[in-house]
Design a protein around this motif. Structure first.
Motif, PDB file in Angstrom:
ATOM      1  N   MET A 225      16.757  -4.403  65.553  1.00 12.74           N
ATOM      2  CA  MET A 225      17.178  -3.987  64.251  1.00 12.74           C
ATOM      3  C   MET A 225      18.116  -2.800  64.436  1.00 12.74           C
ATOM      4  O   MET A 225      17.818  -1.876  65.171  1.00 12.74           O
ATOM      5  N   LEU A 226      19.233  -2.833  63.750  1.00 18.01           N
ATOM      6  CA  LEU A 226      20.235  -1.769  63.839  1.00 18.01           C
ATOM      7  C   LEU A 226      20.138  -0.850  62.628  1.00 18.01           C
ATOM      8  O   LEU A 226      20.125  -1.311  61.488  1.00 18.01           O
ATOM      9  N   PHE A 227      20.067   0.461  62.890  1.00 19.12           N
ATOM     10  CA  PHE A 227      20.110   1.473  61.837  1.00 19.12           C
ATOM     11  C   PHE A 227      21.344   2.327  62.092  1.00 19.12           C
ATOM     12  O   PHE A 227      21.474   2.932  63.154  1.00 19.12           O
ATOM     13  N   ASP A 228      22.256   2.389  61.140  1.00 19.03           N
ATOM     14  CA  ASP A 228      23.476   3.180  61.278  1.00 19.03           C
ATOM     15  C   ASP A 228      23.386   4.390  60.352  1.00 19.03           C
ATOM     16  O   ASP A 228      23.526   4.276  59.143  1.00 19.03           O
ATOM     17  N   GLU A 229      23.105   5.546  60.944  1.00 15.77           N
ATOM     18  CA  GLU A 229      22.957   6.818  60.238  1.00 15.77           C
ATOM     19  C   GLU A 229      21.978   6.748  59.067  1.00 15.77           C
ATOM     20  O   GLU A 229      22.297   7.149  57.948  1.00 15.77           O
ATOM     21  N   PRO A 230      20.757   6.285  59.308  1.00 14.48           N
ATOM     22  CA  PRO A 230      19.803   6.148  58.204  1.00 14.48           C
ATOM     23  C   PRO A 230      19.326   7.472  57.613  1.00 14.48           C
ATOM     24  O   PRO A 230      18.871   7.496  56.469  1.00 14.48           O
ATOM     25  N   ALA A 231      19.450   8.570  58.352  1.00 13.49           N
ATOM     26  CA  ALA A 231      18.964   9.861  57.851  1.00 13.49           C
ATOM     27  C   ALA A 231      20.012  10.612  57.023  1.00 13.49           C
ATOM     28  O   ALA A 231      19.704  11.654  56.452  1.00 13.49           O
ATOM     29  N   ALA A 232      21.210  10.074  56.938  1.00 15.64           N
ATOM     30  CA  ALA A 232      22.284  10.775  56.210  1.00 15.64           C
ATOM     31  C   ALA A 232      21.880  11.012  54.759  1.00 15.64           C
ATOM     32  O   ALA A 232      21.516  10.091  54.038  1.00 15.64           O
ATOM     33  N   GLY A 233      21.908  12.266  54.343  1.00 17.13           N
ATOM     34  CA  GLY A 233      21.635  12.629  52.959  1.00 17.13           C
ATOM     35  C   GLY A 233      20.169  12.697  52.579  1.00 17.13           C
ATOM     36  O   GLY A 233      19.847  12.966  51.420  1.00 17.13           O
ATOM     37  N   LEU A 234      19.272  12.466  53.531  1.00 20.03           N
ATOM     38  CA  LEU A 234      17.840  12.485  53.207  1.00 20.03           C
ATOM     39  C   LEU A 234      17.257  13.889  53.311  1.00 20.03           C
ATOM     40  O   LEU A 234      17.720  14.705  54.105  1.00 20.03           O
ATOM     41  N   THR A 235      16.209  14.135  52.541  1.00 23.18           N
ATOM     42  CA  THR A 235      15.466  15.387  52.651  1.00 23.18           C
ATOM     43  C   THR A 235      14.585  15.327  53.895  1.00 23.18           C
ATOM     44  O   THR A 235      14.409  14.254  54.490  1.00 23.18           O
ATOM     45  N   LEU A 236      14.003  16.450  54.282  1.00 22.01           N
ATOM     46  CA  LEU A 236      13.095  16.455  55.435  1.00 22.01           C
ATOM     47  C   LEU A 236      11.920  15.511  55.208  1.00 22.01           C
ATOM     48  O   LEU A 236      11.523  14.779  56.114  1.00 22.01           O
ATOM     49  N   ALA A 237      11.357  15.514  54.006  1.00 21.18           N
ATOM     50  CA  ALA A 237      10.232  14.625  53.703  1.00 21.18           C
ATOM     51  C   ALA A 237      10.650  13.158  53.810  1.00 21.18           C
ATOM     52  O   ALA A 237       9.911  12.323  54.334  1.00 21.18           O
ATOM     53  N   GLU A 238      11.835  12.859  53.318  1.00 25.85           N
ATOM     54  CA  GLU A 238      12.328  11.477  53.408  1.00 25.85           C
ATOM     55  C   GLU A 238      12.592  11.086  54.857  1.00 25.85           C
ATOM     56  O   GLU A 238      12.305   9.951  55.262  1.00 25.85           O
ATOM     57  N   CYS A 239      13.102  12.025  55.655  1.00 24.31           N
ATOM     58  CA  CYS A 239      13.320  11.753  57.078  1.00 24.31           C
ATOM     59  C   CYS A 239      11.997  11.489  57.799  1.00 24.31           C
ATOM     60  O   CYS A 239      11.912  10.605  58.643  1.00 24.31           O
ATOM     61  N   ASP A 240      10.973  12.261  57.457  1.00 24.40           N
ATOM     62  CA  ASP A 240       9.655  12.044  58.063  1.00 24.40           C
ATOM     63  C   ASP A 240       9.127  10.648  57.732  1.00 24.40           C
ATOM     64  O   ASP A 240       8.610   9.951  58.600  1.00 24.40           O
ATOM     65  N   ARG A 241       9.277  10.237  56.483  1.00 21.77           N
ATOM     66  CA  ARG A 241       8.823   8.906  56.066  1.00 21.77           C
ATOM     67  C   ARG A 241       9.633   7.821  56.773  1.00 21.77           C
ATOM     68  O   ARG A 241       9.083   6.842  57.260  1.00 21.77           O
ATOM     69  N   LEU A 242      10.942   8.002  56.861  1.00 16.99           N
ATOM     70  CA  LEU A 242      11.793   7.041  57.547  1.00 16.99           C
ATOM     71  C   LEU A 242      11.427   6.937  59.025  1.00 16.99           C
ATOM     72  O   LEU A 242      11.371   5.839  59.585  1.00 16.99           O
ATOM     73  N   ALA A 243      11.169   8.075  59.657  1.00 21.80           N
ATOM     74  CA  ALA A 243      10.767   8.075  61.070  1.00 21.80           C
ATOM     75  C   ALA A 243       9.493   7.264  61.262  1.00 21.80           C
ATOM     76  O   ALA A 243       9.370   6.491  62.219  1.00 21.80           O
ATOM     77  N   ALA A 244       8.541   7.417  60.356  1.00 19.01           N
ATOM     78  CA  ALA A 244       7.288   6.653  60.443  1.00 19.01           C
ATOM     79  C   ALA A 244       7.565   5.148  60.311  1.00 19.01           C
ATOM     80  O   ALA A 244       6.960   4.336  61.021  1.00 19.01           O
ATOM     81  N   ILE A 245       8.469   4.783  59.425  1.00 18.08           N
ATOM     82  CA  ILE A 245       8.816   3.367  59.246  1.00 18.08           C
ATOM     83  C   ILE A 245       9.475   2.827  60.508  1.00 18.08           C
ATOM     84  O   ILE A 245       9.131   1.727  60.983  1.00 18.08           O
ATOM     85  N   ILE A 246      10.406   3.583  61.080  1.00 17.35           N
ATOM     86  CA  ILE A 246      11.089   3.130  62.300  1.00 17.35           C
ATOM     87  C   ILE A 246      10.098   3.000  63.451  1.00 17.35           C
ATOM     88  O   ILE A 246      10.126   2.021  64.208  1.00 17.35           O
ATOM     89  N   ARG A 247       9.171   3.958  63.569  1.00 15.60           N
ATOM     90  CA  ARG A 247       8.141   3.863  64.613  1.00 15.60           C
ATOM     91  C   ARG A 247       7.270   2.622  64.421  1.00 15.60           C
ATOM     92  O   ARG A 247       6.904   1.953  65.391  1.00 15.60           O
ATOM     93  N   SER A 248       6.925   2.300  63.172  1.00 21.47           N
ATOM     94  CA  SER A 248       6.076   1.131  62.930  1.00 21.47           C
ATOM     95  C   SER A 248       6.814  -0.160  63.274  1.00 21.47           C
ATOM     96  O   SER A 248       6.214  -1.110  63.763  1.00 21.47           O
ATOM     97  N   ILE A 249       8.115  -0.195  63.039  1.00 22.64           N
ATOM     98  CA  ILE A 249       8.914  -1.367  63.410  1.00 22.64           C
ATOM     99  C   ILE A 249       8.908  -1.533  64.931  1.00 22.64           C
ATOM    100  O   ILE A 249       8.670  -2.619  65.457  1.00 22.64           O
ATOM    101  N   ALA A 250       9.162  -0.442  65.650  1.00 23.19           N
ATOM    102  CA  ALA A 250       9.180  -0.491  67.114  1.00 23.19           C
ATOM    103  C   ALA A 250       7.805  -0.848  67.683  1.00 23.19           C
ATOM    104  O   ALA A 250       7.717  -1.575  68.680  1.00 23.19           O
ATOM    105  N   ALA A 251       6.747  -0.367  67.042  1.00 25.13           N
ATOM    106  CA  ALA A 251       5.390  -0.652  67.517  1.00 25.13           C
ATOM    107  C   ALA A 251       5.050  -2.133  67.429  1.00 25.13           C
ATOM    108  O   ALA A 251       4.174  -2.617  68.156  1.00 25.13           O
ATOM    109  N   ARG A 252       5.757  -2.862  66.581  1.00 27.50           N
ATOM    110  CA  ARG A 252       5.546  -4.306  66.469  1.00 27.50           C
ATOM    111  C   ARG A 252       6.337  -5.080  67.517  1.00 27.50           C
ATOM    112  O   ARG A 252       6.368  -6.300  67.489  1.00 27.50           O
TER     113      ARG A 252
END
Length: 113
Positions: free
Chosen positions: A1-28
């Motif tokens: 799965m390709l993510f191109d600058e997914p953190a652009a414009g996100l708050t720290l809380a949103e980045c933390d949530r996005l990081a958790a989602i990306i980790r869960s994808i990789a864990a699968r």
């Protein structure tokens, strides 16, 4: 799965949530390619990083190796401690432009590297 600058414009809380989602994808077992200018976000997720400067590879390795690579520091990170101090004091963290970090997410880590 390709993510191109997914953190652009996100708050720290949103980045933390996005990081958790990306980790869960990789864990699968799904391969993840992450192109990102937010070095704190990228380095908190990456197992391997490839750094480009004006389209030329200047470094490749682990997040720890990238953090200490002289070419990367000169081109993009500068004094990251100063940037983090400014961010902690209410200032904006230093923007890292034109650095395409390409990485696969690792287990664990957080947005606050």
């Amino acid at each position: 799965m390709l993510f191109d600058e997914p953190a652009a414009g996100l708050t720290l809380a949103e980045c933390d949530r996005l990081a958790a989602i990306i980790r869960s994808i990789a864990a699968r077992g799904i391969a993840v390619l992450l192109i990102e200018h937010d070095m704190r976000f990228l380095l908190s997720l990456a197992e391997r990083v490839l750094v480009l400067n004006f389209g030329r590879k200047i470094a490749e390795g682990s997040p720890d190796a990238i953090r200490t690579d002289p070419a990367v520091i000169a081109a993009y990170l500068g004094n990251l401690k100063s940037a983090e101090s400014a961010a902690g004091a209410g200032g904006a963290p230093r923007s890292v432009r034109a650095s395409d970090g390409i990485a696969a997410p690792a287990q664990g880590g957080s947005h606050h590297a």
